[in-house]
Scaffold this active site. Structure first.
Site, PDB file in Angstrom:
ATOM      1  N   ASP A  98       0.847  -1.188   0.000  1.00 11.09           N
ATOM      2  CA  ASP A  98       0.000   0.000   0.000  1.00 11.09           C
ATOM      3  C   ASP A  98       0.885   1.242   0.000  1.00 11.09           C
ATOM      4  O   ASP A  98       1.884   1.296   0.724  1.00 11.09           O
ATOM      5  CB  ASP A  98      -0.894   0.002   1.245  1.00 11.09           C
ATOM      6  CG  ASP A  98      -2.364   0.151   0.887  1.00 11.09           C
ATOM      7  OD1 ASP A  98      -2.702   1.178   0.296  1.00 11.09           O
ATOM      8  OD2 ASP A  98      -3.152  -0.760   1.183  1.00 11.09           O
ATOM      9  N   ASP A 199      -3.407   4.457  -2.175  1.00 14.80           N
ATOM     10  CA  ASP A 199      -4.573   4.889  -1.403  1.00 14.80           C
ATOM     11  C   ASP A 199      -5.028   6.276  -1.855  1.00 14.80           C
ATOM     12  O   ASP A 199      -4.208   7.200  -1.984  1.00 14.80           O
ATOM     13  CB  ASP A 199      -4.177   4.915   0.082  1.00 14.80           C
ATOM     14  CG  ASP A 199      -5.349   5.141   1.005  1.00 14.80           C
ATOM     15  OD1 ASP A 199      -6.273   4.316   1.009  1.00 14.80           O
ATOM     16  OD2 ASP A 199      -5.332   6.154   1.731  1.00 14.80           O
ATOM     17  N   GLU A 256      -6.492   3.711  -5.991  1.00  9.75           N
ATOM     18  CA  GLU A 256      -7.830   3.860  -5.426  1.00  9.75           C
ATOM     19  C   GLU A 256      -8.314   5.265  -5.770  1.00  9.75           C
ATOM     20  O   GLU A 256      -7.675   6.249  -5.398  1.00  9.75           O
ATOM     21  CB  GLU A 256      -7.794   3.663  -3.908  1.00  9.75           C
ATOM     22  CG  GLU A 256      -9.185   3.791  -3.277  1.00  9.75           C
ATOM     23  CD  GLU A 256      -9.147   3.928  -1.765  1.00  9.75           C
ATOM     24  OE1 GLU A 256     -10.105   3.472  -1.124  1.00  9.75           O
ATOM     25  OE2 GLU A 256      -8.170   4.503  -1.232  1.00  9.75           O
ATOM     26  N   HIS A 329     -11.264  -4.061   2.413  1.00  8.18           N
ATOM     27  CA  HIS A 329     -11.209  -3.691   3.833  1.00  8.18           C
ATOM     28  C   HIS A 329     -12.120  -2.512   4.177  1.00  8.18           C
ATOM     29  O   HIS A 329     -12.375  -2.263   5.356  1.00  8.18           O
ATOM     30  CB  HIS A 329      -9.767  -3.357   4.213  1.00  8.18           C
ATOM     31  CG  HIS A 329      -9.247  -2.126   3.524  1.00  8.18           C
ATOM     32  ND1 HIS A 329      -8.981  -2.103   2.171  1.00  8.18           N
ATOM     33  CD2 HIS A 329      -8.972  -0.885   3.983  1.00  8.18           C
ATOM     34  CE1 HIS A 329      -8.555  -0.896   1.841  1.00  8.18           C
ATOM     35  NE2 HIS A 329      -8.541  -0.134   2.917  1.00  8.18           N
ATOM     36  N   ASP A 330     -12.592  -1.790   3.156  1.00  5.72           N
ATOM     37  CA  ASP A 330     -13.468  -0.637   3.382  1.00  5.72           C
ATOM     38  C   ASP A 330     -14.924  -0.915   3.046  1.00  5.72           C
ATOM     39  O   ASP A 330     -15.776  -0.038   3.215  1.00  5.72           O
ATOM     40  CB  ASP A 330     -13.013   0.558   2.516  1.00  5.72           C
ATOM     41  CG  ASP A 330     -11.785   1.254   3.082  1.00  5.72           C
ATOM     42  OD1 ASP A 330     -11.565   1.177   4.307  1.00  5.72           O
ATOM     43  OD2 ASP A 330     -11.047   1.868   2.286  1.00  5.72           O
TER      44      ASP A 330
END
Length: 560
Positions: A98, A199, A256, A329-330
């Site tokens: 990440d 991210d 993302e 994860h979100d």
């Protein structure tokens, strides 16, 4: 279209805090991941995306980084991480890390220095502004509720934080800051990683002047997202990043990008532009949100889902590449959100996996998806850990007096902790995740839903996923074939084809808990065919019409 290894790969996301705990402190860690690599190799995946393991005070579960070049104590040491990379590469698995560079932690040494004085050399690494008329510099709202600005007593100015106040936004206008990021990226690339998941990377360019967002309803704060998503210099920054950090390595990148549409995604992922390989867009996971946003629940219409996926499949058909996901994860667990996590949990989980893995793009599996893990319903808000959830509950219930039961219902459906409950390895205490007290409670259904049971049962979701992944390696039409939708207006079944030269896939998916039927188009009748995969006993005659059981999925390979 060019061939790349990342187009032919299946990626598995690990959320390290919840994957496997090796030392009994209740927190998943890197040695725990190493102990489960053979499980992942057996599943057949090619790439692991590891959510952040860097040094962090953990305000937002590791997405608030205080040292980009070190490992969080909870997760282990740099030696542990280096062993993980070696053990992965020894098994033929690739690792993407990440990259969280829209913001840092307020405990990062850059920010510690930045807040000391207005003339500190690090001041301009962040976005500082004086107040306006005794209030915040503008009316933007944090995505985690409340103002996006935090007043700092020391210098009498505000700093911008699109997320938590402990996640100050980095100032990408500053060339020194950009150079620091590029050097940090090369630090990890030189260690041998295989790429980055970036991210909220399309937040790094803000509109000049940071103006107020339009606010016709007179709210105290408004999103402001149109001023910090896909901003004016985003393509310059990404092309510079590629040139300065990525171009020398054979790696993959996925950004993302909330708020990115098809036309923007084409720019971001066009091979010739040297920006990114793929984006995570959010349109399909916003289809069950009402006008009040994520927590405003509304039923999902299958036609909306079909229209959206078709738009992206056709939009990136010749330029760019799709990331295929239904949870991470979100996001809540996909079988609970898009399937039936009770009576037809196994069937609907397999159907959804078929849907995703037969599309054009790179599939992402989120940990536990391959065994059909579900959403969780904790008794009390006290049992939840996610900062977004807790802030929202506090704002709606404690500040605005909304009905707690109604707010909890939204959390049960959409809360991020649904995805973060510890992985269910077996039916022993805490699902075999830890010998201690888990940082977040394990879903009580671990006694029935766990990896040990799934691996032993040849008809399980796990083994079905193994077959989906294997088929992708055997049939180029799954990777490279063009996509076309059939019966787009049907609210019960999703049917599409994939075509490459003389081969065609016919993918039939029943999204309901009732029997459905599909009339095969005349031009597909009477062709040589075989069932590649089905989530029921494959006994369906390929004639002029096909009946589909609840949540049934069938994939036919048709030869001209």
């Amino acid at each position: 279209m060019k061939k790349h290894w990342w187009k032919e790969s299946v990626i598995y996301q690990i959320y390290p805090r919840s994957f496997m705990d090796s030392n009994g402190d209740g927190i998943g860690d890197i040695p725990g991941i190493i102990s489960k690599l053979d499980y992942l190799k057996d599943l057949g995946i090619d790439v692991i995306w590891l959510s952040p393991v860097y040094k962090s005070p953990n305000d937002d579960n590791g997405y608030d980084i205080s040292d980009y070049r070190d490992i969080m104590d909870d997760f282990g040491t740099m030696a542990d991480w280096e062993l993980l990379l070696k053990e992965m590469h020894d098994r033929g698995l690739k690792l993407i890390m990440d990259l969280v560079v829209n913001h840092s932690s307020d405990e990062h040494e850059w920010f510690v220095e930045s807040r000391k004085s207005k003339d500190n050399p690090y001041r301009d690494y962040y976005i500082w502004r004086p107040g306006k008329d005794g209030k915040e510099p503008n009316n933007w709202q944090s995505t985690f509720s409340g103002s996006a600005w935090q007043f700092d007593e020391n210098t009498g100015e505000y700093y911008l934080h699109i997320f938590s106040k402990k996640q100050p936004d980095l100032n990408w206008e500053n060339p020194k800051l950009r150079q620091e990021v590029h050097e940090m990226m090369k630090f990890w690339l030189d260690k041998g990683i295989d790429g980055f998941r970036m991210d909220v990377i399309n937040f790094i360019s803000k509109v000049d002047g940071l103006p107020d967002a339009p606010n016709p309803e007179g709210k105290k704060y408004v999103s402001g997202s149109r001023y910090f998503m896909n901003g004016p210099k985003i393509h310059d920054y990404l092309q510079e990043m590629h040139r300065e950090a990525l171009a020398q390595y054979d790696v993959m990148t996925v950004g993302e990008m909330p708020g990115a549409n098809v036309e923007e995604a084409k720019l971001y992922t066009d091979d010739s532009r040297n920006e990114l390989n793929m984006v995570f867009q959010f349109e399909h996971v916003d289809l069950d949100s009402g006008p009040g946003g994520k927590w405003d629940l509304k039923p999902l219409k299958l036609t909306d889902l079909k229209n959206n996926f078709t738009k992206w499949q056709k939009g990136l058909e010749d330029i760019g590449w799709n990331s295929l996901y239904l949870n991470n994860h979100d996001q809540p667990r996909m079988v609970s959100r898009f399937g039936d996590d009770k009576e037809y949990r196994v069937e609907s989980a397999k159907m959804l996996g078929t849907f995703l893995h037969m599309l054009k793009g790179t599939p992402y599996i989120y940990q536990g998806e391959e065994i059909g893990m579900t959403n969780v319903r904790f008794d009390s808000i006290e049992d939840y850990k996610d900062i977004e959830t807790l802030n929202m509950y506090n704002e709606k219930v404690n500040q605005n007096g909304e009905n707690p039961a109604k707010v909890m219902e939204s959390i049960y459906v959409k809360g991020r902790d649904n995805a973060r409950t510890p992985f269910q390895w077996d039916d022993s205490e805490h699902g075999g995740f830890t010998t201690g007290t888990p940082w977040l409670q394990v879903n009580p259904n671990y006694t029935a839903i766990n990896a040990e049971q799934a691996v032993e049962d040849e008809s399980s979701i796990f083994h079905y996923y193994r077959k989906l992944i294997q088929l992708r390696k055997e049939h180029p039409v799954i990777v490279h074939g063009s996509y076309d939708i059939l019966v787009p207006e049907d609210e019960s079944i999703y049917v599409y084809t994939r075509t490459l030269e003389s081969q065609k896939l016919l993918v039939l998916l029943n999204f309901t808990n009732e029997d459905q039927s599909f009339d095969i188009p005349a031009d597909l009748q009477g062709k040589k065919n075989e069932i590649l995969i089905s989530n029921y006993e494959a006994n369906t005659e390929y004639g002029s019409a096909i009946s589909l059981k609840p949540y049934e999925a069938i994939v036919y390979l048709i030869q001209d």
